[in-house]
Scaffold this active site. Structure first.
Site, PDB file in Angstrom:
ATOM      1  N   ALA A  26       0.839  -1.141  -0.084  1.00 35.13           N
ATOM      2  CA  ALA A  26       0.021  -0.060  -0.245  1.00 35.13           C
ATOM      3  C   ALA A  26       0.726   1.206  -0.137  1.00 35.13           C
ATOM      4  O   ALA A  26       2.088   1.162   0.548  1.00 35.13           O
ATOM      5  CB  ALA A  26      -0.923   0.012   1.172  1.00 35.13           C
ATOM      6  N   LYS A  27       0.262   2.273  -0.544  1.00 37.02           N
ATOM      7  CA  LYS A  27       1.011   3.458  -0.658  1.00 37.02           C
ATOM      8  C   LYS A  27       1.546   3.884   0.888  1.00 37.02           C
ATOM      9  O   LYS A  27       2.672   4.425   1.018  1.00 37.02           O
ATOM     10  CB  LYS A  27      -0.040   4.606  -1.403  1.00 37.02           C
ATOM     11  CG  LYS A  27      -0.228   4.502  -2.689  1.00 37.02           C
ATOM     12  CD  LYS A  27      -1.527   5.171  -3.039  1.00 37.02           C
ATOM     13  CE  LYS A  27      -1.951   5.041  -4.484  1.00 37.02           C
ATOM     14  NZ  LYS A  27      -3.012   5.733  -4.677  1.00 37.02           N
ATOM     15  N   ARG A  28       0.538   3.976   1.548  1.00 33.73           N
ATOM     16  CA  ARG A  28       0.617   4.621   3.042  1.00 33.73           C
ATOM     17  C   ARG A  28       1.858   3.719   3.818  1.00 33.73           C
ATOM     18  O   ARG A  28       2.232   4.070   4.905  1.00 33.73           O
ATOM     19  CB  ARG A  28      -0.511   4.545   3.783  1.00 33.73           C
ATOM     20  CG  ARG A  28      -1.280   3.121   4.197  1.00 33.73           C
ATOM     21  CD  ARG A  28      -2.478   3.232   4.736  1.00 33.73           C
ATOM     22  NE  ARG A  28      -3.205   2.127   5.229  1.00 33.73           N
ATOM     23  CZ  ARG A  28      -3.900   1.392   4.181  1.00 33.73           C
ATOM     24  NH1 ARG A  28      -4.081   1.777   3.010  1.00 33.73           N
ATOM     25  NH2 ARG A  28      -4.498   0.203   4.504  1.00 33.73           N
TER      26      ARG A  28
END
Length: 304
Positions: free
Chosen positions: A267-269
Site C-alpha cells: 500500500a502507498k501508506r
C-alpha cells in the site's frame, strides 16, 4: 489536471440511461484498471493492472483506464501523469481515451436523486468519533458499521449543518430482494446488510467509491471486474446498487493480493516501493511485467 483531461477524457454512453444502452455490447469482454491519483503506483497495482489487461487481450476484448479522482482534496495531476508513464513502462496499452470520474459528478447526482426518490437515503450528521463510540466493529470493514443513529430523525431543521447521505440498507434490501453475483464463475449470495448504512455521498466527496464505481462500470460497459480480494466485501453493496438503479451486472474476478514481509498488503501508506522509483532507477518495466505474469515475485513479497 485540465491539460490531461482535455487530452484523455471520454466516457462512452453517459448517465444511467447510457449505461442501459451500453448493453448492446453483450459478448464483448471489457475490463478496466481504475487507480486513484492520490499517490504513486506500486507492484500491487501493476499486478492488478496486468491481470485486467491480459484477461481482456486473451479474449479479444477491450482494456480501459479510468482515473478515480473524485476525492478532490487528495487527487493530484502529477500522479495522473505518473500513472500513465508507469503503465507505458510496463508495456500495457489501453483502448480509447482515459476517463476521469471528476467529470461525471452530474451522473452520480442523478443516481443519488433516483435513490432519494425511492425513499432509500437519509442525511447523517454524526461525526466519525460519535460513530466509532456508538458502533460495533465488523470484520473486513475499514470503518465501524454505522448504528443508524440518524435514520429516524426529522432532519428538516438541520440541513444547514454538515452532513452526508447514507442508504437505509434494510429498506433497500427489502426493495431489491435476494441478489447474487458470480465470482470466478461461482455464484455468491449478496449480503449488503453486513455493511450497514454505508455513505453514498458527503460534502468533500460528491459520490462514494461504492456509488461511483457502480455507475461507471455500467456506463463504460465493463463486462468483467478484475480487482483485489480486499474489495470482495464491497461487491455486496455494488450488487445492491446495480439492482436498485437497473444496471447490468458484470462478472467478478477478485484476485490474490501482494503482501509484504509483515503480511500486510502492499500500500502507498506503508511505503511500498513505487513503480516510478523502479522506472527512475533504470529497471525494465516489461521484464517486471513478465516476472509478475510468471508468478516470480521479489523475495520479500508473497501472494495472499
Amino acid at each position: 489536471m485540465r491539460k490531461l483531461r482535455n487530452r484523455y477524457d471520454h466516457f462512452g454512453p453517459d448517465g444511467i440511461a447510457g449505461a442501459r444502452r451500453a448493453r448492446h455490447m453483450v459478448g464483448v469482454i471489457v475490463t478496466r484498471f481504475a487507480p486513484s491519483p492520490t499517490g504513486r503506483l506500486h507492484l500491487g497495482h501493476a499486478w492488478s493492472a496486468i491481470r485486467a489487461h491480459d484477461f481482456a487481450r486473451a479474449r479479444g476484448g477491450r482494456f480501459l483506464l479510468r482515473i478515480e479522482d473524485i476525492d478532490g482534496t487528495r487527487s493530484r495531476p502529477e500522479h495522473v501523469t505518473t500513472i500513465v508513464d508507469d503503465l507505458h513502462w510496463l508495456g500495457l496499452a489501453w483502448d480509447g481515451e482515459i476517463a476521469f470520474q471528476s467529470r461525471r459528478l452530474d451522473h452520480y447526482a442523478d443516481a443519488l436523486d433516483r435513490l432519494r426518490a425511492m425513499g432509500l437515503l437519509y442525511p447523517c450528521f454524526c461525526t466519525r468519533a460519535e460513530i466509532s463510540a456508538a458502533s460495533l466493529s465488523a470484520p473486513h470493514q475499514p470503518e465501524p458499521v454505522y448504528p443508524g443513529t440518524c435514520r429516524a430523525i426529522d432532519a428538516r431543521a438541520r440541513m444547514h449543518e454538515p452532513h452526508c447521505w447514507r442508504i437505509d440498507m434494510a429498506k433497500a434490501v427489502a426493495r431489491a430482494g435476494p441478489l447474487e453475483w458470480r465470482d470466478h464463475g461461482a455464484a455468491v449470495a449478496a449480503d449488503p446488510l453486513a455493511a450497514g448504512d454505508v455513505v453514498l455521498a458527503r460534502k468533500d466527496a460528491p459520490a462514494s467509491y461504492h456509488l461511483a464505481v457502480t455507475v461507471d462500470d455500467a456506463a463504460q460497459g465493463v463486462s468483467d471486474v478484475i480487482r483485489g480480494r480486499d474489495l470482495f466485501a464491497a461487491t455486496h453493496v455494488h450488487r445492491l446498487l446495480q439492482a436498485l438503479l437497473g444496471l447490468p451486472v458484470p462478472a467478478y474476478h477478485h484476485h490474490d493480493l501482494l503482501v509484504g514481509p509483515d503480511g500486510e498488503r502492499l500500500a502507498k501508506r506503508h511505503g511500498s516501493p513505487t513503480l516510478a522509483a523502479l522506472r527512475e532507477a533504470g529497471e525494465d518495466g516489461r521484464a517486471i511485467a513478465a516476472m509478475l505474469r510468471a508468478g516470480r515475485l521479489p523475495i520479500t513479497i508473497t501472494k495472499a
